[in-house]
Design an enzyme around this catalytic site. Structure first.
Site, PDB file in Angstrom:
ATOM      1  N   ASP A 129       0.868  -1.180   0.000  1.00  0.00           N
ATOM      2  CA  ASP A 129       0.000   0.000   0.000  1.00  0.00           C
ATOM      3  C   ASP A 129       0.902   1.226   0.000  1.00  0.00           C
ATOM      4  O   ASP A 129       1.954   1.233   0.649  1.00  0.00           O
ATOM      5  CB  ASP A 129      -0.894   0.023   1.243  1.00  0.00           C
ATOM      6  CG  ASP A 129      -1.990  -1.033   1.201  1.00  0.00           C
ATOM      7  OD1 ASP A 129      -2.385  -1.436   0.100  1.00  0.00           O
ATOM      8  OD2 ASP A 129      -2.467  -1.434   2.280  1.00  0.00           O
ATOM      9  N   ASP A 143      -7.066  -1.599  -4.289  1.00  0.00           N
ATOM     10  CA  ASP A 143      -8.077  -1.221  -3.302  1.00  0.00           C
ATOM     11  C   ASP A 143      -9.053  -0.202  -3.897  1.00  0.00           C
ATOM     12  O   ASP A 143     -10.268  -0.303  -3.703  1.00  0.00           O
ATOM     13  CB  ASP A 143      -7.428  -0.621  -2.054  1.00  0.00           C
ATOM     14  CG  ASP A 143      -6.526  -1.589  -1.318  1.00  0.00           C
ATOM     15  OD1 ASP A 143      -6.741  -2.817  -1.409  1.00  0.00           O
ATOM     16  OD2 ASP A 143      -5.595  -1.114  -0.644  1.00  0.00           O
TER      17      ASP A 143
END
Length: 181
Positions: A129, A143
């Site tokens: 991330d 995401d």
């Protein structure tokens, strides 16, 4: 046979699902490789002022680092989502559904790839991330793709659009009774 007995076939939209998947999946994987190569973990770097920062972390859990000890469960769930979406895509005649499922497939396979191939090991890998908005958890392109899919699916469901492109017609009780008289 008359035209009523043999209606014209609408084209399947499966190709659109896989086109969206290919573009978004590639974008997800390329941006993760670049993030790992050029960002220092846990050191935020402003990109668009305070609006968007690059902030590299490795997430063993689900969204928002939830349930970090259950990485293998998220690996199985992502694999199931991929199988279900691929099977559903064979029945698609709706372009909006094809796009929604393409985004869902890209997000699921993007994070599944990390879980399968990244450290600490197969089916336990941590997801990369690196995007951070103010007051929002750090996320990645996969995401964001899952979120886009969720919004599209919700809109299609509320509007009553089926995978085949047909729309569910809803009548108000009073109209139904008046129409039947």
């Amino acid at each position: 046979m008359s035209d009523a007995e043999n209606p014209p076939q609408r084209p399947r939209r499966t190709l659109w699902t896989f086109a969206v998947w290919a573009v978004v999946y590639a974008l997800d994987q390329v941006t993760k490789v670049l993030a790992v190569a050029h960002l220092t973990p846990y050191e935020p770097e402003p990109f668009i002022g305070d609006l968007l920062q690059f902030h590299l972390i490795r997430n063993p859990g689900a969204a928002f680092s939830f349930a970090t000890g259950f990485t293998w469960i998220f690996t199985i769930l992502a694999a199931v989502v991929v199988v279900v979406v691929v099977r559903m895509s064979r029945k698609l005649f709706s372009l909006p559904w094809a796009l929604a499922l393409g985004f869902l497939l890209a997000g699921a396979t993007g994070n599944l790839t990390d879980r399968l191939l990244r450290q600490p090991g197969f089916a336990r890998g941590h997801v990369v991330d690196f995007l951070q908005l103010p007051n929002w958890p750090i996320f990645n392109v996969a995401d964001a793709s899952i979120c886009v899919a969720a919004v599209l699916i919700a809109v299609l469901a509320v509007r009553g659009v089926g995978l085949d492109g047909t729309r569910e017609t809803r009548t108000v009780k009073g109209e139904q009774e008046a129409g039947g008289a």
